[in-house]
Design an enzyme around this catalytic site. Sequence first.
Site, PDB file in Angstrom:
ATOM      1  N   SER A  42     -17.306 -32.572 -24.942  1.00 41.95           N
ATOM      2  CA  SER A  42     -17.954 -33.860 -25.201  1.00 41.95           C
ATOM      3  C   SER A  42     -17.611 -34.872 -24.114  1.00 41.95           C
ATOM      4  O   SER A  42     -16.640 -34.716 -23.365  1.00 41.95           O
ATOM      5  CB  SER A  42     -17.556 -34.414 -26.565  1.00 41.95           C
ATOM      6  OG  SER A  42     -16.438 -35.264 -26.489  1.00 41.95           O
ATOM      7  N   ILE A  43     -18.413 -35.919 -24.088  1.00 41.02           N
ATOM      8  CA  ILE A  43     -18.222 -37.010 -23.129  1.00 41.02           C
ATOM      9  C   ILE A  43     -16.929 -37.770 -23.385  1.00 41.02           C
ATOM     10  O   ILE A  43     -16.410 -38.457 -22.505  1.00 41.02           O
ATOM     11  CB  ILE A  43     -19.431 -37.969 -23.173  1.00 41.02           C
ATOM     12  CG1 ILE A  43     -19.504 -38.817 -21.897  1.00 41.02           C
ATOM     13  CG2 ILE A  43     -19.403 -38.830 -24.436  1.00 41.02           C
ATOM     14  CD1 ILE A  43     -20.823 -39.558 -21.755  1.00 41.02           C
ATOM     15  N   LYS A  44     -16.385 -37.631 -24.597  1.00 39.10           N
ATOM     16  CA  LYS A  44     -15.186 -38.380 -24.976  1.00 39.10           C
ATOM     17  C   LYS A  44     -13.946 -37.952 -24.189  1.00 39.10           C
ATOM     18  O   LYS A  44     -12.945 -38.669 -24.165  1.00 39.10           O
ATOM     19  CB  LYS A  44     -14.927 -38.233 -26.475  1.00 39.10           C
ATOM     20  CG  LYS A  44     -16.014 -38.806 -27.370  1.00 39.10           C
ATOM     21  CD  LYS A  44     -16.086 -40.312 -27.283  1.00 39.10           C
ATOM     22  CE  LYS A  44     -17.032 -40.884 -28.323  1.00 39.10           C
ATOM     23  NZ  LYS A  44     -17.065 -42.358 -28.315  1.00 39.10           N
ATOM     24  N   ASP A  45     -14.005 -36.788 -23.544  1.00 39.77           N
ATOM     25  CA  ASP A  45     -12.870 -36.361 -22.714  1.00 39.77           C
ATOM     26  C   ASP A  45     -12.562 -37.401 -21.643  1.00 39.77           C
ATOM     27  O   ASP A  45     -11.395 -37.641 -21.298  1.00 39.77           O
ATOM     28  CB  ASP A  45     -13.176 -35.026 -22.024  1.00 39.77           C
ATOM     29  CG  ASP A  45     -13.221 -33.862 -22.984  1.00 39.77           C
ATOM     30  OD1 ASP A  45     -12.953 -34.060 -24.175  1.00 39.77           O
ATOM     31  OD2 ASP A  45     -13.550 -32.746 -22.534  1.00 39.77           O
ATOM     32  N   ALA A  48     -10.868 -40.527 -23.268  1.00 40.42           N
ATOM     33  CA  ALA A  48      -9.585 -40.156 -23.873  1.00 40.42           C
ATOM     34  C   ALA A  48      -8.501 -40.082 -22.805  1.00 40.42           C
ATOM     35  O   ALA A  48      -7.403 -40.626 -22.966  1.00 40.42           O
ATOM     36  CB  ALA A  48      -9.720 -38.819 -24.597  1.00 40.42           C
TER      37      ALA A  48
END
Length: 453
Positions: A42-45, A48
């Site tokens: 996901s793009i959240k890497d 994060a």
Amino acid sequence: MDIKNNILETIGNTPLIRLNKVTQNLPCTVLAKVDYFNPGNSIKDRMALKMVEVAEQEGKLKPGGTIIEGTSGNTGMGLALAAIVKGYKCIFVTTDKQSKEKADVLKAMGAEVIVCPNNVEPDDPQSYYSVAARLAKEVPNSCHMNQYDNLANRQAHYETTGPEIWKQTEGKITHLVCTAGTGGTITGVAMYLKEKNPNIKIWAVDAYGSLLTKYFRTGELDEKEVYPYFSEGFGEDFLPKNYDMRVIDEFTQVSDKDGAVMARRLAKEEGLFCGYSAGSCLKGLMQLKDTLTKDDLVVCILHDHGSRYVAKIYNDQWMMERGFLDVKTFKDIISGRPGKQKLLTITSDKAVADAVELMKQYDIEHIPVTREGEIIGSITEGGLFQKVFSNPDIKNQKIETVIEPAFPLVDFNIAVDKLKTLITKENGAVMSKDDAGIYHIVTKYDVIQALGV
């Protein structure tokens, strides 16, 4: 040698892929920024890792510490990857609305996961926002990342996602379409792109049940706009600090059904197995398409991978239970018949000639055979046709001497397209009982008509 020192070095530089079928009726080129190519899918890497690095620089996250975060799953995965490489522990707080697969993945990565009720106010002590904040105070040597108000979130996309899109399109991008959740992705990317070209349009896609759209349009935080919804990964019941509405040009809301159906289309028509927000992003683009021209270049951000939604939007039963699939069922075929047609049966002690006469009279090929009110088998035109060659006098025999196996019994709500494996050359019909216990029959011709073949 081209070797990465650890998994964190693989974050970013995700591909831009042209969409061909889903968007074929649009006048412009549509490209997908497919961020499930990140290691955590996901793009959240991106954000994060950035939040962890900033927390380390500011001294908020110390060696051996514990990362605490409220997450729908994707941010947790990115934080878990960073924690594994850097030697931190993780406690994640999520809601019972999220896919079970998301929590299972976080546990597999060594995190502790706490599930809270979704249908409570953000400031309720049971909400996952409140629980995460409380744990940050109670757990020694811990750091609450708070992706909603942590500006490192949008900074990550200003520094990576935005520049990547600008470079990949050679600065020719005219529109960015992105779902709106914490605000980090859409705001960070928009800030960068607007600096490069203020004329680039930024379109935000929101969920019904979120207050973001009304706030964008009126400046009012209206809690009456908030109600439960199935869409995951975007929409909010409060305003995160990562938002800067000045860089967003338009908001549109997408229904739970439309987002789920479009996600399934992306998988089947483009080979892009994406999450809920990706389908909603594309549906949002369709809703705003009227201002697009042949010279436009649109980039849609597809946030995460479909593997986290296998039990939901990619599960036919889940979709059907919520009315998201326009699937015809056995029940629909029966309900669509004119009048209240009763099932035509024949008893096993009748003559074959009686069955043939019924077939001629009612123009049917399949008749269930009964004995003492119970269905014990069947008789079919095809079966009789084969037998008559070996025994021309068969019409004078009793049906029980030529009886065929009973038609398969199926669920009254089974999807019509699943009947194709049950209705074969040898078996031309299936049966089912309705809620009143009355039998009904569906033949191969019923299925062909229902599927529009």
